[in-house]
Design a protein around this motif. Structure first.
Motif, mmCIF file in Angstrom:
data_model
loop_
_atom_site.group_PDB
_atom_site.id
_atom_site.type_symbol
_atom_site.label_atom_id
_atom_site.label_comp_id
_atom_site.label_asym_id
_atom_site.label_seq_id
_atom_site.Cartn_x
_atom_site.Cartn_y
_atom_site.Cartn_z
ATOM 1 N N LEU A 417 49.198 35.902 50.349
ATOM 2 C CA LEU A 417 48.103 34.983 50.664
ATOM 3 C C LEU A 417 46.754 35.629 50.424
ATOM 4 N N VAL A 418 46.591 36.864 50.899
ATOM 5 C CA VAL A 418 45.309 37.557 50.725
ATOM 6 C C VAL A 418 45.039 37.820 49.249
ATOM 7 N N LEU A 419 46.076 38.317 48.545
ATOM 8 C CA LEU A 419 45.888 38.618 47.137
ATOM 9 C C LEU A 419 45.621 37.345 46.330
ATOM 10 N N GLY A 420 46.365 36.277 46.656
ATOM 11 C CA GLY A 420 46.137 35.018 45.964
ATOM 12 C C GLY A 420 44.747 34.471 46.224
ATOM 13 N N ALA A 421 44.287 34.589 47.485
ATOM 14 C CA ALA A 421 42.936 34.129 47.806
ATOM 15 C C ALA A 421 41.891 34.937 47.048
ATOM 16 N N ALA A 422 42.118 36.269 46.963
ATOM 17 C CA ALA A 422 41.162 37.114 46.244
ATOM 18 C C ALA A 422 41.120 36.739 44.764
ATOM 19 N N ILE A 423 42.305 36.548 44.190
ATOM 20 C CA ILE A 423 42.329 36.169 42.771
ATOM 21 C C ILE A 423 41.712 34.787 42.578
ATOM 22 N N GLY A 424 41.983 33.870 43.517
ATOM 23 C CA GLY A 424 41.374 32.545 43.422
ATOM 24 C C GLY A 424 39.868 32.603 43.459
ATOM 25 N N VAL A 425 39.332 33.470 44.341
ATOM 26 C CA VAL A 425 37.879 33.616 44.418
ATOM 27 C C VAL A 425 37.320 34.177 43.115
ATOM 28 N N VAL A 426 38.036 35.177 42.572
ATOM 29 C CA VAL A 426 37.581 35.760 41.297
ATOM 30 C C VAL A 426 37.621 34.712 40.191
ATOM 31 N N ALA A 427 38.732 33.959 40.146
ATOM 32 C CA ALA A 427 38.858 32.934 39.102
ATOM 33 C C ALA A 427 37.772 31.858 39.246
ATOM 34 N N LEU A 428 37.506 31.458 40.508
ATOM 35 C CA LEU A 428 36.469 30.458 40.728
ATOM 36 C C LEU A 428 35.096 30.987 40.321
ATOM 37 N N GLY A 429 34.837 32.242 40.691
ATOM 38 C CA GLY A 429 33.558 32.832 40.300
ATOM 39 C C GLY A 429 33.412 32.921 38.795
ATOM 40 N N TYR A 430 34.510 33.307 38.139
ATOM 41 C CA TYR A 430 34.449 33.390 36.682
ATOM 42 C C TYR A 430 34.236 32.018 36.066
ATOM 43 N N TYR A 431 34.903 31.016 36.633
ATOM 44 C CA TYR A 431 34.758 29.649 36.119
ATOM 45 C C TYR A 431 33.318 29.157 36.293
ATOM 46 N N LEU A 432 32.717 29.454 37.429
ATOM 47 C CA LEU A 432 31.343 29.023 37.669
ATOM 48 C C LEU A 432 30.368 29.718 36.733
ATOM 49 N N ILE A 433 30.581 31.025 36.534
ATOM 50 C CA ILE A 433 29.688 31.752 35.630
ATOM 51 C C ILE A 433 29.791 31.181 34.215
ATOM 52 N N ALA A 434 31.064 30.997 33.790
ATOM 53 C CA ALA A 434 31.254 30.433 32.455
ATOM 54 C C ALA A 434 30.703 29.012 32.381
ATOM 55 N N GLY A 435 30.855 28.236 33.470
ATOM 56 C CA GLY A 435 30.352 26.868 33.467
ATOM 57 C C GLY A 435 28.848 26.795 33.355
ATOM 58 N N TYR A 436 28.148 27.608 34.146
ATOM 59 C CA TYR A 436 26.683 27.591 34.086
ATOM 60 C C TYR A 436 26.151 28.228 32.799
#
Length: 525
Positions: A417-436
């Protein structure tokens, strides 16, 4: 062994059939099927001796397939995934160390990313990274979680095994406790015999020796006294042998009811030259009184056996807080008979008895004779602290295993759960950076014209393209390269811009739908 091999063949055949079925449906070449089946064979048959190696071999085979198949129209072969999940579980089941598993998994995932970037150079890096993050989340579910479950099962089995071992050890400890109690009782008997019978035999031998030397007795009476003394010595010797058989450790025993003056009088009546000197008359606690009696009794017995003809002085000094007993003899006047036994246990027993009441005892030669000095508190001495029973090795091991199992269970649930949440946060951050970083403003889009040179158009374009372009089903003509850009921030649009280039110029531009809601006139304007 035979049935184990049959199980290995079955375990190899099941995923191999999946590979054959999937490859047949996809039309994969036979050499690829053969390689996958050979990899499965190697993984299954080395999983017991090298579980982590078996997992690594099959995992890297799937990584190579993913690197070449992702993003193509051929699809992805996933028949090896069930085998990877099973081998991950078996690696955890066989107590693979965590650091080794983490190291292999990390390097494998990093290798998958690097191999994908090398093989698919024409694809933009942002899309490859996002695909890799999706694979990372799938690895948590299909690789890490099975390994943690296997690790938990291994620790649970270890706990059951430790429970049976603990039951066996408890039985052995019970048998040992019974044996120790039996030896302790034998030690009490031996102490009793040493304290009472040995003392009486020494006095008998001493009185017989006095009769043997009495010139007023007839010769036959003195001869009988000599025989009596020898018999008493023999009986004392045999008593020592019996004590040696019975006695395993010194055990304190309460002496019979007799005070020190009465003891000294009885020894003097038996022919021993002994004098009692008392300095002070303070009341002693029962334990100290008995210990004092025991010290004097043993010292007089030793003097009669090892210092025949010696004069003995017993000095008792009572102070405000303690009592001091000193027994000194002048040394042997007559030769010591060779048959006199000496086990050395008497002084050891005295030291233990005096220690138990909080006192100290010293003994050694003194001016040609022997001196025994014991000092004890009058109030009975400090009580001996109760020793806590030591924790048995089995109980300690069981507690360790229980803690390991609890940690394993928590890890199996929390870590993914912790690792998945961390990866999810990283993926979301990467998606936002790429989106903007892929926003092309409507005014800038409106300023682009078909036929404009590509170099001029790229000056107005953002640094990145959309990493999630709309799946509109548009197939560009041969030689066209199309890019997609968003007009606004992520999660706030329902359309995107498509720009197509060919021969160094912008050949087409269009607004395409990205969701279920068609673009409105206001939006497209």
């Amino acid at each position: 062994m035979k049935w184990r091999r049959v199980g290995d063949v079955g375990l190899w055949a099941a995923p191999s059939l999946l590979v054959v079925a999937e490859s047949g449906a996809r039309g994969d070449p036979y050499w690829l099927q053969a390689v996958c089946i050979a990899v499965l064979f190697a993984g299954v048959f080395v999983r017991r001796s090298r579980p982590l190696l078996a997992f690594t071999v099959v995992a890297w085979a799937e990584i190579v397939i993913l690197a070449f198949a992702l993003g193509t129209t051929n699809g992805v072969q996933i028949a090896l995934v069930p085998a990877i999940t099973l081998l991950s579980y078996l690696a955890g089941r066989r107590e693979t160390q965590l650091k080794h598993f983490v190291m292999v998994s990390s390097w494998s995932l990093l290798g998958m990313l690097l191999l994908t970037l090398i093989v698919r150079r024409e694809e933009q890096a942002t899309e490859a990274v996002l695909t890799w993050l999706v694979m990372l989340l799938l690895a948590l579910l299909l690789v890490v979680l099975p390994w943690l479950v296997g690790r938990y099962r291994a620790q649970q089995a270890l706990l059951v095994s430790a429970g049976w071992e603990r039951a066996e050890r408890i039985e052995r400890e019970q048998r040992m406790a019974i044996d120790q109690e039996r030896l302790r009782e034998r030690s009490r008997i031996a102490q009793d015999m040493h304290d009472s019978v040995g003392h009486e035999l020494s006095l008998i031998a001493l009185r017989a020796a006095a009769l043997e030397l009495d010139p007023s007795l007839p010769e036959e009476h003195r001869r009988a006294a000599s025989e009596l003394r020898e018999m008493a010595g023999t009986a004392t010797d045999r008593l020592g042998d019996i004590i040696g058989v019975l006695r395993d450790a010194d055990a304190p025993l309460v002496p019979r009811d007799e005070n020190v003056p009465a003891l000294v009088d009885r020894a003097a009546a038996s022919g021993l030259s002994v004098t009692l000197v008392q300095e002070g008359d303070a009341e002693l606690s029962p334990l100290v009184d008995r210990a004092v009696h025991r010290v004097v009794q043993e010292s007089l017995t030793n003097a009669s056996k090892h210092a025949p003809g010696a004069s003995v002085t017993v000095t008792m000094t009572s102070a405000a807080d303690d009592v001091r007993v000193r027994i000194v003899d002048t040394g042997a006047v007559r030769p010591v008979p060779e048959s006199v036994p000496s086990s050395g246990r008497g002084l050891d027993g005295l030291r233990e008895r005096v220690r138990l009441v909080g006192g100290t005892l010293t003994a050694g030669p003194h001016q040609g004779g022997f001196e025994v000095v014991a000092t004890m508190p009058r109030a009975g001495g400090r009580p001996e602290p109760e020793e806590q029973p030591p924790v048995s090795a089995a109980a300690a091991e069981q507690a360790t295993v229980r803690r390991s199992v609890r940690r394993g269970l928590i890890t199996a649930v929390v870590a993914p759960l912790v690792l998945g949440a961390a990866i999810g946060v990283v993926a979301l951050g990467y998606y936002l950076i790429a989106g903007y970083s892929s926003i092309l403003r409507p005014s800038e889009y409106d300023g682009l014209t078909v036929g404009q040179p590509q170099r001029e158009v790229e000056k107005a374009l953002p640094a990145m393209q959309m990493i999630d372009p709309p799946g509109e089903g548009f197939t560009p003509p041969a030689g066209w390269t199309c890019r997609y850009y968003r007009p606004d921030a992520p999660f706030s649009i329902n359309y995107a811009y498509r720009l197509c280039f060919a021969d160094g110029a912008l050949v087409a531009k269009a607004i395409v739908q990205t969701g279920s809601v068609p673009p409105t006139a206001e939006t497209t304007g």
